[in-house]
Design a protein around this motif. Structure first.
Motif, PDB file in Angstrom:
ATOM      1  N   MET A  74       0.964  -1.074   0.045  1.00 15.42           N
ATOM      2  CA  MET A  74       0.007  -0.112   0.067  1.00 15.42           C
ATOM      3  C   MET A  74       0.827   1.230  -0.028  1.00 15.42           C
ATOM      4  SD  MET A  74      -2.964   1.223   2.666  1.00 15.42           S
ATOM      5  CE  MET A  74      -1.785   1.813   4.098  1.00 15.42           C
ATOM      6  N   ASP A  75       2.062   1.208   0.632  1.00 18.79           N
ATOM      7  CA  ASP A  75       2.933   2.358   0.543  1.00 18.79           C
ATOM      8  C   ASP A  75       3.266   2.714  -0.794  1.00 18.79           C
ATOM      9  OD1 ASP A  75       2.973   2.175   3.322  1.00 18.79           O
ATOM     10  OD2 ASP A  75       4.922   1.187   3.384  1.00 18.79           O
ATOM     11  N   ALA A  76       3.459   1.730  -1.695  1.00 17.92           N
ATOM     12  CA  ALA A  76       3.785   1.981  -2.919  1.00 17.92           C
ATOM     13  C   ALA A  76       2.454   2.816  -3.614  1.00 17.92           C
ATOM     14  CB  ALA A  76       4.299   0.902  -4.109  1.00 17.92           C
ATOM     15  N   PHE A  77       1.345   2.396  -3.371  1.00 14.98           N
ATOM     16  CA  PHE A  77       0.224   2.785  -4.096  1.00 14.98           C
ATOM     17  C   PHE A  77      -0.166   4.263  -3.613  1.00 14.98           C
ATOM     18  CE2 PHE A  77      -4.230   3.979  -3.821  1.00 14.98           C
ATOM     19  CZ  PHE A  77      -4.880   3.738  -4.764  1.00 14.98           C
ATOM     20  N   LEU A  78       0.205   4.572  -2.357  1.00 13.91           N
ATOM     21  CA  LEU A  78      -0.068   5.794  -1.870  1.00 13.91           C
ATOM     22  C   LEU A  78       0.882   6.887  -2.402  1.00 13.91           C
ATOM     23  CD1 LEU A  78      -0.686   5.070   2.129  1.00 13.91           C
ATOM     24  CD2 LEU A  78      -2.353   5.916   0.328  1.00 13.91           C
ATOM     25  N   ASN A  79       2.248   6.409  -2.398  1.00 12.57           N
ATOM     26  CA  ASN A  79       3.017   7.162  -3.155  1.00 12.57           C
ATOM     27  C   ASN A  79       2.903   7.640  -4.459  1.00 12.57           C
ATOM     28  OD1 ASN A  79       5.327   7.855  -1.183  1.00 12.57           O
ATOM     29  ND2 ASN A  79       6.222   5.832  -1.311  1.00 12.57           N
ATOM     30  N   GLU A  80       2.214   6.607  -5.272  1.00 20.62           N
ATOM     31  CA  GLU A  80       1.765   6.861  -6.774  1.00 20.62           C
ATOM     32  C   GLU A  80       0.783   7.856  -6.865  1.00 20.62           C
ATOM     33  OE1 GLU A  80       1.425   3.205  -8.605  1.00 20.62           O
ATOM     34  OE2 GLU A  80       3.427   2.420  -7.927  1.00 20.62           O
ATOM     35  N   ASN A  81      -0.250   7.832  -5.729  1.00 21.30           N
ATOM     36  CA  ASN A  81      -1.444   8.704  -5.849  1.00 21.30           C
ATOM     37  C   ASN A  81      -1.531   9.643  -4.921  1.00 21.30           C
ATOM     38  OD1 ASN A  81      -3.294   7.022  -7.806  1.00 21.30           O
ATOM     39  ND2 ASN A  81      -2.215   5.382  -6.556  1.00 21.30           N
ATOM     40  N   LEU A  89      -8.191  10.027  -1.996  1.00 25.34           N
ATOM     41  CA  LEU A  89      -6.900   9.062  -1.753  1.00 25.34           C
ATOM     42  C   LEU A  89      -7.310   7.868  -0.895  1.00 25.34           C
ATOM     43  CD1 LEU A  89      -3.870   8.577  -1.846  1.00 25.34           C
ATOM     44  CD2 LEU A  89      -3.318   9.978  -0.207  1.00 25.34           C
ATOM     45  N   CYS A  90      -7.978   8.242   0.139  1.00 27.12           N
ATOM     46  CA  CYS A  90      -8.138   7.333   1.171  1.00 27.12           C
ATOM     47  C   CYS A  90      -9.249   6.256   0.405  1.00 27.12           C
ATOM     48  CB  CYS A  90      -8.945   7.964   2.547  1.00 27.12           C
ATOM     49  SG  CYS A  90      -9.217   6.949   3.990  1.00 27.12           S
ATOM     50  N   LEU A 189     -16.604   8.373   4.328  1.00 31.17           N
ATOM     51  CA  LEU A 189     -15.434   9.187   4.486  1.00 31.17           C
ATOM     52  C   LEU A 189     -15.718  10.627   4.264  1.00 31.17           C
ATOM     53  CD1 LEU A 189     -13.133   7.110   1.872  1.00 31.17           C
ATOM     54  CD2 LEU A 189     -13.109   7.101   4.141  1.00 31.17           C
ATOM     55  N   LYS A 190     -16.935  11.144   3.687  1.00 28.19           N
ATOM     56  CA  LYS A 190     -17.330  12.446   4.002  1.00 28.19           C
ATOM     57  C   LYS A 190     -17.583  12.811   5.335  1.00 28.19           C
ATOM     58  CE  LYS A 190     -20.621  15.930   2.319  1.00 28.19           C
ATOM     59  NZ  LYS A 190     -21.967  16.218   1.458  1.00 28.19           N
ATOM     60  N   GLU A 191     -17.868  11.790   6.272  1.00 26.13           N
ATOM     61  CA  GLU A 191     -18.146  12.144   7.552  1.00 26.13           C
ATOM     62  C   GLU A 191     -16.837  12.151   8.470  1.00 26.13           C
ATOM     63  OE1 GLU A 191     -20.852  13.484   8.989  1.00 26.13           O
ATOM     64  OE2 GLU A 191     -21.622  13.591   6.857  1.00 26.13           O
ATOM     65  N   MET A 192     -15.951  11.298   7.826  1.00 22.51           N
ATOM     66  CA  MET A 192     -14.703  10.988   8.680  1.00 22.51           C
ATOM     67  C   MET A 192     -13.528  11.882   8.332  1.00 22.51           C
ATOM     68  SD  MET A 192     -14.470   6.923   9.063  1.00 22.51           S
ATOM     69  CE  MET A 192     -12.660   7.024   8.653  1.00 22.51           C
ATOM     70  N   ILE A 193     -13.345  12.198   6.919  1.00 23.19           N
ATOM     71  CA  ILE A 193     -12.193  13.009   6.605  1.00 23.19           C
ATOM     72  C   ILE A 193     -12.640  14.120   6.187  1.00 23.19           C
ATOM     73  CG2 ILE A 193     -10.391  12.762   4.779  1.00 23.19           C
ATOM     74  CD1 ILE A 193     -10.561   9.616   5.026  1.00 23.19           C
TER      75      ILE A 193
END
Length: 198
Positions: A74-81, A89-90, A189-193
């Protein structure tokens, strides 16, 4: 209690995890017995208890190990996005993880029945340790600009509940499953982030 060298302990633990994963994937946690696990691993039953108090504890150890592998990917996915807005993103990260489950059959077959069973069989501290591990990964999202409106513990438990719910959707066709997951994620996610447009 058997005495093992550190090297022997590592070999036995890896064998238990390997054979446990194979058996749990093939038959499910309820149907697998400790006798079957120790026979497959080639160890005495008493030796099993030097490592784990029960098969459910072994299951959680295996699940945690598989999740750890997925998180590293997932680290690689997060870096790419990382250029995506935080909420998106979340969302994409969560959807990516569900696609990745195809590579981890033991995790993929878990559902609310599995979770209920584990909650009944395991001591609260084992479940809590698993929740903390998941929470550490959510904290990592903050490095990518994700700001939670609620505490990490509530966010973690909410996303764990969603994960189990989404596993229950596996009987749906792929298009419906994706649509349902996106609708639920958008609302939660709208409520959380907090997002740039808020």
């Amino acid at each position: 209690m058997p005495k093992f060298s550190d090297a022997e302990k590592e070999i036995i633990k890896q064998k238990l995890m390997q054979e446990g994963e194979r058996l749990f994937t093939s038959y499910g946690i309820k149907k697998v017995t400790i006798d079957e696990i120790v026979q497959a691993a080639g160890i005495a039953k008493g030796s099993f208890y030097s490592f784990y108090s029960n098969k459910e504890h072994l299951y959680m150890d295996i699940a945690g190990n598989l999740q750890f592998k997925m998180w590293r990917e997932m680290d690689a996915f997060l870096n790419e996005n990382r250029s995506l807005p935080p909420r998106e993103l979340c969302k994409q990260c969560f959807l990516w993880m569900f696609k990745e489950l195809q590579r981890y059959p033991m995790l993929k077959q878990a559902n609310s029945e599995t979770a209920d069973y584990l909650y009944r069989k395991l001591p609260p501290e084992v479940i809590e340790a698993h929740t903390k591990d998941d929470g550490h990964e959510l904290i990592k999202l903050q490095e990518y600009g994700v700001q939670f409106k609620c505490g990490i513990e509530i966010a973690t438990k909410t996303l764990q509940t969603l994960a189990i719910s989404f596993l229950n959707l596996q009987q749906e066709n792929a298009a419906d499953q994706q649509t349902i997951m996106e609708l639920i994620l958008d609302g939660v996610l709208k409520e959380m982030i907090s997002d740039e447009g808020d």
